[in-house]
Design an enzyme around this catalytic site. Structure first.
Site, short mmCIF file in Angstrom:
data_model
loop_
_atom_site.label_atom_id
_atom_site.label_comp_id
_atom_site.label_asym_id
_atom_site.label_seq_id
_atom_site.Cartn_x
_atom_site.Cartn_y
_atom_site.Cartn_z
CB SER A 76 20.25 -9.25 -109.34
OG SER A 76 20.01 -10.64 -109.26
CB THR B 235 16.16 -12.89 -112.99
OG1 THR B 235 17.05 -12.18 -112.13
CG2 THR B 235 15.92 -12.06 -114.24
CB CYS C 216 15.67 0.50 -91.98
SG CYS C 216 15.31 1.45 -93.46
#
Lengths: 554, 250
Positions: free
Chosen positions: A61, A345, A528
């Site tokens: 993050s 968060t 993906c």
């Protein structure tokens, strides 16, 4: 879903253990839920599974965090030594042109969402390590290195989680050290896997939780941590950018934060609803470092960590139904990130806490579904925050970056997020690519090895651990489909969007093209699974403890 | 028979070590630590000896800071019966480690010390040998096979160009090489049980052993970055470059 992915697994007898609550994922949402459950009822048996080798090993993050939710969870976080040590001291939002930059003036008025006064620059990995220690002090049992491989479903109700098998070879045979996964029974399962969690994905499909929601839309965040000379370090300096190098139709931008001991966190988020198959989020991230607004920050420094992770950008409109018989969704696997704020968060922590309240109530009843979760959310600041932010992200897809920014200013300033309409997310990210031959190719500069790098040297800094002799965890459902669609129409976009170099379009001796999958390079970002045009690539959790080992500072 | 297994807490083998910014050594702050992989192999061998009935008890011992107890819990989760932490924050060299282990051996009286051939952090490859010498015990180093039978151990040792088989009279010190076995995973229930197994802490200072370092670290630096390669167009060009640039041909 109780079917195992391969036959070898079906043949084994599984031991069982029972808990009151099993939480999948040791990030902010899961750990907040765990702490809150034990605060409410210290007799509950609460178990947290984490696929990384330790808590924090898979956390990526920025991160600038708002301490609000943490203060609600642990009001004495300062005394407990929470690693929130760098308050934001200076903030810039820049619109970039190729060589220049225009700062957005009066940021806190024009874009109140971006006002970071009172917030902290942190390493979220370190915050999670600390949260994990706190959770253990509250009596939570944390098991890193164990994946949630399947939901255990009986009579239509989730009754626990099956952990992944260990010691299976590439062909699915048991090695001498084979250890079958266990059934961890639970009266409630809290899914807290982060964006595009694999069990969350199963639960959403199985219980049709997305029927009344927009598709989820994601971004891919790619990040580096640099160590720079002390004299150049400006603790608490925060800079965000939009505009160059992305075109007007691609949402994304860079962040750069000074924090900790001479560390700089730099990263780039590219929305995965981009349309040009030639686009490479990794190279966009690399070349943005060369811009005069960023370059000086890396002067004399060295890159020490690299990682990537997808994040949920859909917000309010894309939230699925959050409960199902025997479990709930929390944090970013539900999609609680606040995109205009670029923060997830505090929302992850809050959703974990609210879920824990609803779950502990459900445990006292006979109802298998924690039905009060939704209502509790609607009565919380989390809900109003996401509601007010809801039109900003879709406005960029609808009208492009410049008009989107204009609309966002009006939506925030004039309507204060209460506009009497809601913009939709019309399609999922896998549906947005245009054919390669209709799209302009992008000429990316070659890496210089000092400021800009290639994928191989980058992934080296993710401290990957992956036993090669295990089943490939990235699977093509139909290999022929890759040739027909990915290669023929889009010229193998996965070889560009994968930030770890997992996918390579290769040619066999007979001239036939095929997709080489280097699964051992995977940093578990999930792009993906999200972006593949026909959803032909499936991300399954590899053996527990595999994947990156992001160190302190990430 | 009791088997003593010394285990060291080291920077995890998946982590790329990084020289600290001040050049004082390798950065260990906030870096994932785990059990030295060769020690895992030595522990696995001890557990197998117990499972075969040659040993009754496996005791893990670690020397280091308080955090080394995590490594001991891992050893007990894999199957060690109990653990001893020799607590010290001092930097230790193989000689000091061997002396502290000698003190533990004298107290515990094991029939076998099974340990890793070296630790992956400093790659000294000395502690096992020094310990055997200090104790006056036979040693079987670089073991790739261990057969215990009737008061002796037959150890196959990997040496240059082959395998040497030695017979040791117990008690002895054996150091494990990579191919000795494949260590087991710690299962969830065993991790849970390990939390309740006994872990004794002994202050290193209380053992009355001189652990002062004999070496001084002068500097630590990263290897020079490799320069990018070039593609040559012909054999002549290659030979020419080898002569004039690399200077490896006359």
């Amino acid at each position: 879903m109780t079917q195992s992915p391969n036959d070898a697994q079906n043949a084994v007898e599984r031991e069982e253990m029972a808990f009151d609550v099993v939480i999948v994922g040791g990030g902010p949402a899961g750990l907040a839920a765990a702490i809150r459950l034990r605060q409410k009822n210290p007799t509950l048996g609460v178990c947290v599974l984490e696929k990384g080798s330790e808590i924090g090993a898979h956390i990526v993050s920025g991160a600038v965090i708002e301490p609000k939710a943490l203060t609600e969870l642990l009001p004495d976080w300062k005394e407990r030594g929470a690693p929130l040590n760098t308050p934001v001291s200076e903030e810039k939002l820049l619109y970039l042109t190729k060589q220049g930059s225009i700062p957005v003036p009066a940021l806190h008025l024009l874009m109140p969402q971006m006002d970071n006064r009172g917030n902290y620059v942190v390493s979220l990995g370190d915050l999670c390590r600390w949260l994990g220690q706190q959770a253990e002090l509250f009596g939570v049992e944390i098991y890193p290195g164990f994946t949630g491989a399947q939901l255990h479903i009986e009579d239509g109700c989730v009754c626990g989680v099956v952990t992944g098998d260990m010691g299976v070879d590439r062909d699915g045979n048991h090695k001498s050290e084979f250890m079958p996964g266990m059934i961890l029974r639970a009266r409630q399962v809290i899914l807290a896997e982060g964006a595009r969690g694999s069990l969350s994905h199963d639960a959403i499909n199985h219980y049709k939780l997305r029927e009344n929601a927009d598709p989820q839309t994601y971004g891919l965040g790619i990040k580096e941590v640099w160590e720079i000379p002390k004299e150049n370090h400006r603790p608490g300096f925060v800079q965000h950018s939009f505009g160059w190098p992305l075109d007007n139709h691609t949402y994304g931008g860079a962040f750069l934060y000074h924090f900790g001991e001479n560390l700089v966190s730099y990263g780039f988020v590219t929305a995965l609803d981009y349309s040009n198959p030639w686009l490479s989020p990794f190279e966009e991230m690399q070349r943005t470092k060369q811009h005069p607004a960023f370059r000086p920050h890396f002067e004399g420094g060295r890159r020490i960590i690299y990682g990537a992770r997808a994040l949920s950008e859909g917000g309010f409109q894309s939230l699925p139904k959050l409960t199902f018989p025997g479990g709930v969704l929390t944090g970013d696997c539900a999609g609680f990130l606040n995109m205009p704020k670029i923060k997830g968060t505090h929302t992850a922590l809050k959703s974990g806490m609210i879920a824990a309240d609803a779950v502990s109530e459900a445990l006292r009843s006979t109802n298998p579904e924690a039905q009060t979760y939704q209502e509790r959310l609607q009565n919380s600041w989390l809900w109003s925050e996401l509601y007010e932010a809801r039109n900003i992200r879709p406005s960029f897809s609808k009208w492009g970056m410049q008009l989107g920014a204009l609309y966002s200013g009006i939506d925030s300033m004039v309507f204060r997020g209460k506009a009497p309409w809601t913009l939709r997310h019309p399609h999922a990210d896998n549906q947005t690519l245009i054919p390669a031959k209709e799209a302009p190719k992008i000429d990316y500069p070659k890496p210089d090895g000092t400021l800009t790098f290639d994928r191989t040297s980058s992934v080296y800094l993710s401290n990957l651990s992956h036993d090669d002799n295990q089943p490939v965890h990235l699977k093509l459902r139909d290999p022929a489909l890759w040739n027909e669609v990915n290669e023929a129409r889009f010229s193998s976009p996965e070889s560009r969007y994968c930030p770890a170099g997992v996918y390579e379009a290769n040619t066999r001796d007979n001239g036939e093209k095929y997709l080489q999958i280097n699964a051992q390079n995977c940093v578990h970002c999930k792009s993906c699974d999200i972006k593949d045009p026909t959803q032909n690539i499936r991300w399954c959790p590899p053996e527990g403890g595999s994947g990156p080992n992001y160190p302190s500072g990430m | 028979m009791k088997v003593l297994v010394p285990v060291k807490r080291v920077v995890d083998y998946n982590i790329k070590p990084r020289v600290a910014a001040d050049g004082s050594g390798v950065e260990t702050q906030g870096v994932k630590m785990s059990m030295n992989p060769f020690d895992e192999i030595a522990l696995e061998e001890a557990l197998r000896l117990r499972e075969k009935g040659h040993a009754q008890e496996v005791v893990a011992v670690s020397i280091g800071p308080q955090a080394a107890q995590d490594t001991l819990r891992t050893a007990m989760a894999m199957g060690a019966d109990r653990a001893i932490l020799i607590r010290t924050d001092a930097e230790l060299e193989p000689l000091a480690v061997a002396k502290l282990l000698q003190a533990v051996v004298e107290r515990e009286q094991p029939g076998l010390v099974s340990m890793g051939k070296q630790a992956i952090d400093d790659d000294m490859n000395a502690t096992g040998q020094i310990l055997a010498a200090k104790l006056g015990w036979p040693q079987g180093t670089f073991a790739s096979e261990v057969i215990v039978d009737n008061g002796s151990a037959i150890v196959s040792r990997e040496i240059d160009g082959g395998v040497e088989v030695v017979s040791l009279t117990l008690p002895a010190v054996i150091t494990a090489d990579l191919r000795l076995n494949e260590p087991r995973y710690a299962s969830l229930p065993n991790i849970m049980k390990a939390r309740k197994k006994p872990l004794e802490t002994i202050e290193a200072d209380s053992l009355d052993v001189d652990i002062a370092p004999r070496l001084k670290v002068v500097s630590v630096s990263e290897p020079p970055a490799r320069e990018a390669g070039v593609i040559v167009k012909s054999v002549e060009e290659l030979v020419n470059k080898l002569k004039t640039e690399a200077k490896v041909l006359p």
